[in-house]
Design a protein around this motif. Structure first.
Motif, PDB file in Angstrom:
ATOM      1  N   GLN A  10       0.819  -1.204   0.000  1.00  0.00           N
ATOM      2  CA  GLN A  10       0.000   0.000   0.000  1.00  0.00           C
ATOM      3  C   GLN A  10       0.861   1.265   0.000  1.00  0.00           C
ATOM      4  OE1 GLN A  10      -0.603  -2.627   2.390  1.00  0.00           O
ATOM      5  NE2 GLN A  10      -1.884  -3.422   0.731  1.00  0.00           N
ATOM      6  N   ILE A  11       2.127   1.112   0.370  1.00  0.00           N
ATOM      7  CA  ILE A  11       3.058   2.239   0.463  1.00  0.00           C
ATOM      8  C   ILE A  11       4.356   1.848  -0.232  1.00  0.00           C
ATOM      9  CG2 ILE A  11       4.224   3.855   2.018  1.00  0.00           C
ATOM     10  CD1 ILE A  11       2.190   2.937   4.211  1.00  0.00           C
ATOM     11  N   VAL A  12       4.881   2.730  -1.059  1.00  0.00           N
ATOM     12  CA  VAL A  12       6.135   2.500  -1.771  1.00  0.00           C
ATOM     13  C   VAL A  12       7.201   3.402  -1.148  1.00  0.00           C
ATOM     14  CG1 VAL A  12       7.328   2.676  -3.974  1.00  0.00           C
ATOM     15  CG2 VAL A  12       4.981   1.843  -3.893  1.00  0.00           C
ATOM     16  N   SER A  13       8.357   2.819  -0.816  1.00  0.00           N
ATOM     17  CA  SER A  13       9.399   3.580  -0.118  1.00  0.00           C
ATOM     18  C   SER A  13      10.743   3.422  -0.814  1.00  0.00           C
ATOM     19  CB  SER A  13       9.491   3.118   1.342  1.00  0.00           C
ATOM     20  OG  SER A  13      10.401   3.923   2.067  1.00  0.00           O
TER      21      SER A  13
ATOM     22  N   THR B 233       0.555   5.002  -1.698  1.00  0.00           N
ATOM     23  CA  THR B 233       1.167   6.209  -1.158  1.00  0.00           C
ATOM     24  C   THR B 233       2.688   6.061  -1.183  1.00  0.00           C
ATOM     25  OG1 THR B 233       0.855   5.331   1.074  1.00  0.00           O
ATOM     26  CG2 THR B 233      -0.816   6.852   0.245  1.00  0.00           C
ATOM     27  N   ILE B 234       3.401   7.134  -0.807  1.00  0.00           N
ATOM     28  CA  ILE B 234       4.850   7.200  -1.008  1.00  0.00           C
ATOM     29  C   ILE B 234       5.532   7.617   0.285  1.00  0.00           C
ATOM     30  CG2 ILE B 234       6.663   8.083  -2.523  1.00  0.00           C
ATOM     31  CD1 ILE B 234       4.329   9.245  -4.272  1.00  0.00           C
ATOM     32  N   SER B 235       6.661   6.961   0.573  1.00  0.00           N
ATOM     33  CA  SER B 235       7.411   7.273   1.791  1.00  0.00           C
ATOM     34  C   SER B 235       8.911   7.208   1.514  1.00  0.00           C
ATOM     35  CB  SER B 235       7.032   6.299   2.909  1.00  0.00           C
ATOM     36  OG  SER B 235       7.689   6.630   4.104  1.00  0.00           O
ATOM     37  N   PRO B 236       9.495   8.215   0.874  1.00  0.00           N
ATOM     38  CA  PRO B 236      10.924   8.174   0.568  1.00  0.00           C
ATOM     39  C   PRO B 236      11.785   8.295   1.832  1.00  0.00           C
ATOM     40  CG  PRO B 236      10.040  10.326   0.061  1.00  0.00           C
ATOM     41  CD  PRO B 236       8.871   9.474   0.441  1.00  0.00           C
ATOM     42  N   TYR B 237      13.014   7.851   1.733  1.00  0.00           N
ATOM     43  CA  TYR B 237      13.976   7.934   2.846  1.00  0.00           C
ATOM     44  C   TYR B 237      15.323   8.375   2.293  1.00  0.00           C
ATOM     45  CZ  TYR B 237      15.549   3.430   0.982  1.00  0.00           C
ATOM     46  OH  TYR B 237      16.016   2.439   0.140  1.00  0.00           O
ATOM     47  N   THR B 238      16.215   8.902   3.098  1.00  0.00           N
ATOM     48  CA  THR B 238      16.088   9.466   4.430  1.00  0.00           C
ATOM     49  C   THR B 238      16.461  10.936   4.334  1.00  0.00           C
ATOM     50  OG1 THR B 238      16.769   7.371   5.450  1.00  0.00           O
ATOM     51  CG2 THR B 238      16.900   9.346   6.832  1.00  0.00           C
ATOM     52  N   PHE B 239      15.734  11.781   5.061  1.00  0.00           N
ATOM     53  CA  PHE B 239      15.950  13.220   5.043  1.00  0.00           C
ATOM     54  C   PHE B 239      16.708  13.584   6.314  1.00  0.00           C
ATOM     55  CE2 PHE B 239      12.511  12.197   2.281  1.00  0.00           C
ATOM     56  CZ  PHE B 239      12.724  13.002   1.167  1.00  0.00           C
ATOM     57  N   TYR B 240      17.991  13.913   6.122  1.00  0.00           N
ATOM     58  CA  TYR B 240      18.916  14.009   7.246  1.00  0.00           C
ATOM     59  C   TYR B 240      18.837  15.359   7.947  1.00  0.00           C
ATOM     60  CZ  TYR B 240      20.922   9.964   4.849  1.00  0.00           C
ATOM     61  OH  TYR B 240      21.099   8.743   4.235  1.00  0.00           O
ATOM     62  N   ASP B 241      19.439  15.381   9.121  1.00  0.00           N
ATOM     63  CA  ASP B 241      19.680  16.620   9.841  1.00  0.00           C
ATOM     64  C   ASP B 241      20.466  17.579   8.938  1.00  0.00           C
ATOM     65  OD1 ASP B 241      20.081  18.172  12.475  1.00  0.00           O
ATOM     66  OD2 ASP B 241      22.136  17.800  11.830  1.00  0.00           O
ATOM     67  N   SER B 242      20.205  18.877   9.046  1.00  0.00           N
ATOM     68  CA  SER B 242      20.805  19.838   8.117  1.00  0.00           C
ATOM     69  C   SER B 242      22.321  19.964   8.268  1.00  0.00           C
ATOM     70  CB  SER B 242      20.154  21.213   8.287  1.00  0.00           C
ATOM     71  OG  SER B 242      20.294  21.675   9.616  1.00  0.00           O
ATOM     72  N   HIS B 243      22.899  19.403   9.324  1.00  0.00           N
ATOM     73  CA  HIS B 243      24.355  19.406   9.445  1.00  0.00           C
ATOM     74  C   HIS B 243      25.001  18.383   8.516  1.00  0.00           C
ATOM     75  CE1 HIS B 243      23.099  21.136  13.373  1.00  0.00           C
ATOM     76  NE2 HIS B 243      24.170  21.876  13.195  1.00  0.00           N
ATOM     77  N   GLN B 244      24.222  17.424   8.032  1.00  0.00           N
ATOM     78  CA  GLN B 244      24.756  16.364   7.182  1.00  0.00           C
ATOM     79  C   GLN B 244      24.570  16.683   5.707  1.00  0.00           C
ATOM     80  OE1 GLN B 244      22.875  12.982   9.909  1.00  0.00           O
ATOM     81  NE2 GLN B 244      23.967  12.117   8.164  1.00  0.00           N
ATOM     82  N   SER B 245      25.348  15.987   4.893  1.00  0.00           N
ATOM     83  CA  SER B 245      25.143  16.041   3.448  1.00  0.00           C
ATOM     84  C   SER B 245      23.789  15.425   3.109  1.00  0.00           C
ATOM     85  CB  SER B 245      26.250  15.264   2.740  1.00  0.00           C
ATOM     86  OG  SER B 245      25.915  15.013   1.387  1.00  0.00           O
TER      87      SER B 245
ATOM     88  N   GLN C 250       5.918  17.382  -4.741  1.00  0.00           N
ATOM     89  CA  GLN C 250       5.733  16.120  -5.440  1.00  0.00           C
ATOM     90  C   GLN C 250       4.616  15.266  -4.827  1.00  0.00           C
ATOM     91  OE1 GLN C 250       7.822  14.509  -8.141  1.00  0.00           O
ATOM     92  NE2 GLN C 250       8.028  16.690  -8.515  1.00  0.00           N
ATOM     93  N   GLY C 251       4.201  15.620  -3.601  1.00  0.00           N
ATOM     94  CA  GLY C 251       3.080  14.913  -2.983  1.00  0.00           C
ATOM     95  C   GLY C 251       3.478  13.715  -2.136  1.00  0.00           C
ATOM     96  N   MET C 252       4.645  13.782  -1.491  1.00  0.00           N
ATOM     97  CA  MET C 252       5.057  12.680  -0.634  1.00  0.00           C
ATOM     98  C   MET C 252       4.068  12.523   0.526  1.00  0.00           C
ATOM     99  SD  MET C 252       7.729  11.588  -2.166  1.00  0.00           S
ATOM    100  CE  MET C 252       7.465  12.285  -3.801  1.00  0.00           C
ATOM    101  N   ASP C 253       3.577  11.327   0.713  1.00  0.00           N
ATOM    102  CA  ASP C 253       2.593  11.071   1.763  1.00  0.00           C
ATOM    103  C   ASP C 253       3.250  10.913   3.126  1.00  0.00           C
ATOM    104  OD1 ASP C 253       0.081  10.471  -0.066  1.00  0.00           O
ATOM    105  OD2 ASP C 253       1.805   9.437  -0.929  1.00  0.00           O
ATOM    106  N   PHE C 254       4.458  10.361   3.133  1.00  0.00           N
ATOM    107  CA  PHE C 254       5.265  10.186   4.334  1.00  0.00           C
ATOM    108  C   PHE C 254       6.705  10.544   3.970  1.00  0.00           C
ATOM    109  CE2 PHE C 254       1.995   6.941   4.005  1.00  0.00           C
ATOM    110  CZ  PHE C 254       1.367   6.939   5.233  1.00  0.00           C
ATOM    111  N   MET C 255       7.492  10.921   4.969  1.00  0.00           N
ATOM    112  CA  MET C 255       8.924  11.133   4.771  1.00  0.00           C
ATOM    113  C   MET C 255       9.667  10.668   6.014  1.00  0.00           C
ATOM    114  SD  MET C 255       8.747  14.905   2.944  1.00  0.00           S
ATOM    115  CE  MET C 255      10.500  15.278   3.067  1.00  0.00           C
ATOM    116  N   PHE C 256      10.696   9.830   5.814  1.00  0.00           N
ATOM    117  CA  PHE C 256      11.548   9.419   6.922  1.00  0.00           C
ATOM    118  C   PHE C 256      12.546  10.544   7.208  1.00  0.00           C
ATOM    119  CE2 PHE C 256       9.933   5.333   5.626  1.00  0.00           C
ATOM    120  CZ  PHE C 256       9.869   4.610   6.808  1.00  0.00           C
TER     121      PHE C 256
END
Length: 414
Positions: free
Chosen positions: A287-290, A338-350, A382-388
């Motif tokens: 049901q969710i693509v990641s 729905t969509i759940s891409p990964y991973t969105f890091y802390d802004s100190h990281q690349s 883009q309409g991401m339903d979830f974000m890690f």
């Protein structure tokens, strides 16, 4: 603007990042439901605290994560434990414990259809729960992450994670989603009494705690040793949603068949996945693509080339070809997933996009994010339903800023 700000201390920790903002403005998002993107606390709140610990999960809840993620493994004596890797050497003090020195070894198993070998490590599958509980978790050694919580927290069991999730739901008066990832099923099912021992163990445990409803009979007779604690009464609180995750597509399909809980199909290594017919296949069980987030920016072909992953051009062509990065979200939504891409890091990281290393994005716009705001707004568009996410408070602030932009644009009729 109706914004509720809740400021609280992080349960005895000397950490002041502890207020969360619940933005209740009603605006139309580009997600499949039209609701705001849900933020998934990646391994809890690992930007500030050792990942997958009691403190990390509480901090994620205090910062307002919508879901909080555990990664699961299975001990030698059949206990589900929480850790990202199948081994413990990377982020614990296991190497300093003389009583565990004899357990250091090498191991090979099948992952994503390929053989994987890890050497000189302490593997969860070789250790009893008693041995695992001797270990203490450390923070990853980034200079900008606090190191003074190292050694304070033990490795949790899946049951302890679920107890924490019930506790934060009751004590904070807010529902949180649970979203466990079953790591390396082929490794953890090796030597067990039947081929889906690991998956069924997880199903029975999550069902007991109220986050999974079994839809197809499983062999509970093989789990008579599973002793789960009595439940703390909810006292009017409501449990949040739940979902399973797995990179193993066979396990994802099994979980889909045996529970009513939505399944997240994780993937970054199978080229067929990123074709029209590939998504058709995935939609039969997930049901969710990641996917890894760069599939929406630089694109599938560039990603696979950069990572030396080969594919059969004829097969990919027959499956409709690689979907362009700017079309991927639309194609997933078009199939009702729905969509759940990964991973969105802390802004100190690349941010770790290939386009930031000189690889040309395979999109008409050529978009390549310059900073975290640029990145988040692109994915919201883009309409991401979830974000890690990591550093949930940063992500929450960016979601609020984006909501303000949507509110303004919709008010002006744009």
């Amino acid at each position: 603007m109706r914004i509720l700000v809740i400021a609280t201390a992080a349960a005895g920790l000397a950490l002041n990042v502890s207020g969360f903002i619940d933005d209740t403005r009603i605006v139309r998002w580009n997600t499949l439901s039209g609701q705001k993107t849900q933020l998934v606390g990646h391994r809890g709140e690992k930007a500030f605290l050792p990942e997958h610990t009691r403190a990390s999960y509480w901090q994620a809840a205090l910062e307002g994560a919508d879901y909080i993620e555990p990664d699961l493994g299975l001990s030698k004596d059949g206990h589900l434990v929480v850790n990202h890797n199948e081994w413990l050497g990377d982020n614990t003090n296991v190497a300093s414990i003389p009583e565990l020195a004899h357990l250091r070894t090498n191991k090979t198993w099948i992952e994503d259809g390929k053989s994987k070998t890890v050497t000189n490590e302490w593997f969860i599958a070789d250790m009893t729960l008693e041995q695992i509980k001797m270990v203490r978790v450390n923070q990853a050694s980034f200079a900008f992450r606090p190191q003074h919580f190292n050694g304070m927290f033990d490795v949790l069991t899946f049951e302890e994670y679920l107890q924490i999730m019930r506790n934060v739901t009751i004590d904070l008066g807010r529902s949180f989603g649970v979203i466990p990832e079953l790591k390396s099923p082929k490794l953890y099912n090796t030597g067990r009494s039947y081929p889906r021992y690991y998956e069924d163990r997880a199903i029975l445990t999550m069902s007991h705690y109220g986050w999974a409803k079994i839809s197809k009979q499983i062999d509970a007779s093989q789990h008579t040793d599973l002793r789960l604690a009595p439940l703390r009464p909810l006292n009017g609180a409501c449990l949040g949603p739940s979902a399973w995750q797995s990179f193993d597509q066979d396990t994802a399909a099994y979980l889909s068949r045996h529970t009513f809980t939505p399944v997240v199909a994780l993937n970054q290594n199978f080229p067929w996945f990123f074709t029209p017919k590939g998504l058709d296949r995935v939609s039969k069980y997930a049901q969710i693509v990641s996917p890894w987030k760069d599939f929406f920016v630089t694109g599938a072909e560039a990603y696979f080339k950069a990572n030396n992953i080969t594919w059969d051009p004829k097969e990919i062509a027959q499956m409709g070809g690689f979907i362009k990065p700017e079309r991927l979200a639309k194609e997933i939504h078009r199939r009702g997933m729905t969509i759940s891409p990964y991973t969105f890091y802390d802004s100190h990281q690349s941010m770790s996009y290939l386009c930031q290393k000189g690889v040309k994005p395979d999109s008409k716009s050529g978009f390549c994010p310059k900073d975290k705001r640029d990145e988040f707004f692109y994915f919201f568009d883009q309409g991401m339903d979830f974000m890690f996410v990591e550093n949930i408070e940063e992500a929450n602030v960016l979601r609020i800023l984006y909501t303000s932009r949507l509110e303004r644009d919709q008010w002006e009729g744009i």
